[in-house]
Design an enzyme around this catalytic site. Sequence first.
Site, PDB file in Angstrom:
ATOM      1  N   ASP A 105     109.273  31.842   1.333  1.00 44.30           N
ATOM      2  CA  ASP A 105     110.277  30.797   1.136  1.00 44.30           C
ATOM      3  C   ASP A 105     111.670  31.340   0.840  1.00 44.30           C
ATOM      4  O   ASP A 105     112.631  31.005   1.546  1.00 44.30           O
ATOM      5  CB  ASP A 105     109.781  29.855   0.035  1.00 44.30           C
ATOM      6  CG  ASP A 105     110.679  28.662  -0.183  1.00 44.30           C
ATOM      7  OD1 ASP A 105     111.840  28.847  -0.604  1.00 44.30           O
ATOM      8  OD2 ASP A 105     110.227  27.527   0.037  1.00 44.30           O
TER       9      ASP A 105
ATOM     10  N   MET B 149     111.267  25.263   1.043  1.00 50.55           N
ATOM     11  CA  MET B 149     110.942  25.514   2.448  1.00 50.55           C
ATOM     12  C   MET B 149     109.447  25.459   2.695  1.00 50.55           C
ATOM     13  O   MET B 149     109.003  24.965   3.737  1.00 50.55           O
ATOM     14  CB  MET B 149     111.512  26.855   2.909  1.00 50.55           C
ATOM     15  CG  MET B 149     113.015  26.934   2.825  1.00 50.55           C
ATOM     16  SD  MET B 149     113.826  25.513   3.640  1.00 50.55           S
ATOM     17  CE  MET B 149     115.509  25.781   3.139  1.00 50.55           C
ATOM     18  N   ASP B 150     108.655  25.966   1.764  1.00 50.95           N
ATOM     19  CA  ASP B 150     107.196  25.855   1.884  1.00 50.95           C
ATOM     20  C   ASP B 150     106.770  24.388   1.908  1.00 50.95           C
ATOM     21  O   ASP B 150     105.963  23.970   2.740  1.00 50.95           O
ATOM     22  CB  ASP B 150     106.505  26.567   0.716  1.00 50.95           C
ATOM     23  CG  ASP B 150     106.443  28.074   0.893  1.00 50.95           C
ATOM     24  OD1 ASP B 150     106.372  28.534   2.054  1.00 50.95           O
ATOM     25  OD2 ASP B 150     106.469  28.780  -0.118  1.00 50.95           O
ATOM     26  N   ILE B 151     107.292  23.627   0.965  1.00 51.36           N
ATOM     27  CA  ILE B 151     106.910  22.216   0.863  1.00 51.36           C
ATOM     28  C   ILE B 151     107.371  21.451   2.107  1.00 51.36           C
ATOM     29  O   ILE B 151     106.614  20.660   2.686  1.00 51.36           O
ATOM     30  CB  ILE B 151     107.499  21.599  -0.417  1.00 51.36           C
ATOM     31  CG1 ILE B 151     106.885  22.266  -1.658  1.00 51.36           C
ATOM     32  CG2 ILE B 151     107.264  20.092  -0.460  1.00 51.36           C
ATOM     33  CD1 ILE B 151     107.574  21.922  -2.955  1.00 51.36           C
TER      34      ILE B 151
END
Length: 426
Positions: free
Chosen positions: A161, A189-191
Amino acid sequence: MRASRSHQAEKQSMTASQPERKEAALDGVRVIDFTHFIAGPYCTMILGDLGADVVKIESPVSGGDSMRAFRPQVAGESGPFIWANRNKRSVAIDLATPAGHKIALDLLSTADILVENFSTGIMERFGLAYETVSKLNERLIYCSISAYGREGPLKDRTGFDPIVQAESGFMAVNGFEDREPIRTGPAIMDISTGMMASNGILGALAARSRTGKGQRVEVALFDVATTMVGFHGMNVLLTNVEPRRIGNNSFDTAPMGVFYASDGPFYLAVANDRLFERLCRDVLGRPDLNASAAFATNADRNAHRDDLFAALNAIFGQATREHWLAKMRQAGVPAGAVRTLVDAFASPEMAARERVKKIPHATVGEVPNIGSPLHLRGTPVIPAQGAPTLGQHTEAVLKEFGYSDAELAELSSQGAFGRLATKDND
């Protein structure tokens, strides 16, 4: 090829120990989940919330999803793992063994969705490449989540991320102008990649309802990051002018930012001239500010931002935050307290929206849960169940696919389950 029980029988098995519930949007959809860390598990959690039967495949050799080892720990499970893995069932098999590989193919032969976020080449090494399993099950939707895509010159790169926040320019528009660029605290960014992946999967499901065939879905962390820079990216493409970092303020709107009452900060967002008039007249009792030539329009207020902020803070400092927030709510001026995370979870808004509840967990009885933000009136999200312990549902899931006790024992002797017992701990 081993046939699984009907979807209806599977649904009854899944819900036998749960309160009766309304039909969910993805009832009857089975997901085989090869994900770990955040982006992949967040995607499959969304599908699970919507009613899909999410079967999480974990390695009994490595200890399963690496997120299980993070902190804080609750009875051997980490808070981060519990957060992203509700409404799933864990099956622990060693994919590196022929027996484990065979089980994986059996599960995939009638599955609807596969989601994986290994490094490029790992699924091929396990004999589970798209080209292989799509021939086994042409209705399968195969979703790959990666850092930089599965093809092209960047496919071998690993990424996390904060790396893509830095590379995409996202960090460049965050923070204060006189300091270095800054990443977000949460893994945004992961989410976001998990959300994008679930959107892609749902789109592929809709397409399959017309064509009868599955397809490959790919989402890359870097691609999502370049989307998350928002309109700033388009502005740069049009002007080639680098945006300034402006901290908590706005590029083009004033007053917008953090202000200080006598007992604490709050965020104020006055997005147009009409709202500024309300602020001055109905909240501050200072219509003269709105009548001032320096503050008459948004452009004027931006040009005299420092003077405006100083004048407002001098007024706000004369009373408490709750005093001002109550007046702004009554006047329809957007504002909210700047809180710590502890205070946020104890706030009236959190209680009013019922964002946190206790849900069942196999080891500790119950754990807190931050509920799904999705609200579907006709097909609501399912009552949440806590994240599974490693291998908790191995026996139950495989018996749904017709494996007998003798066959499970034989597979165990062949190393399919590592050193874990196959006993379902529900």
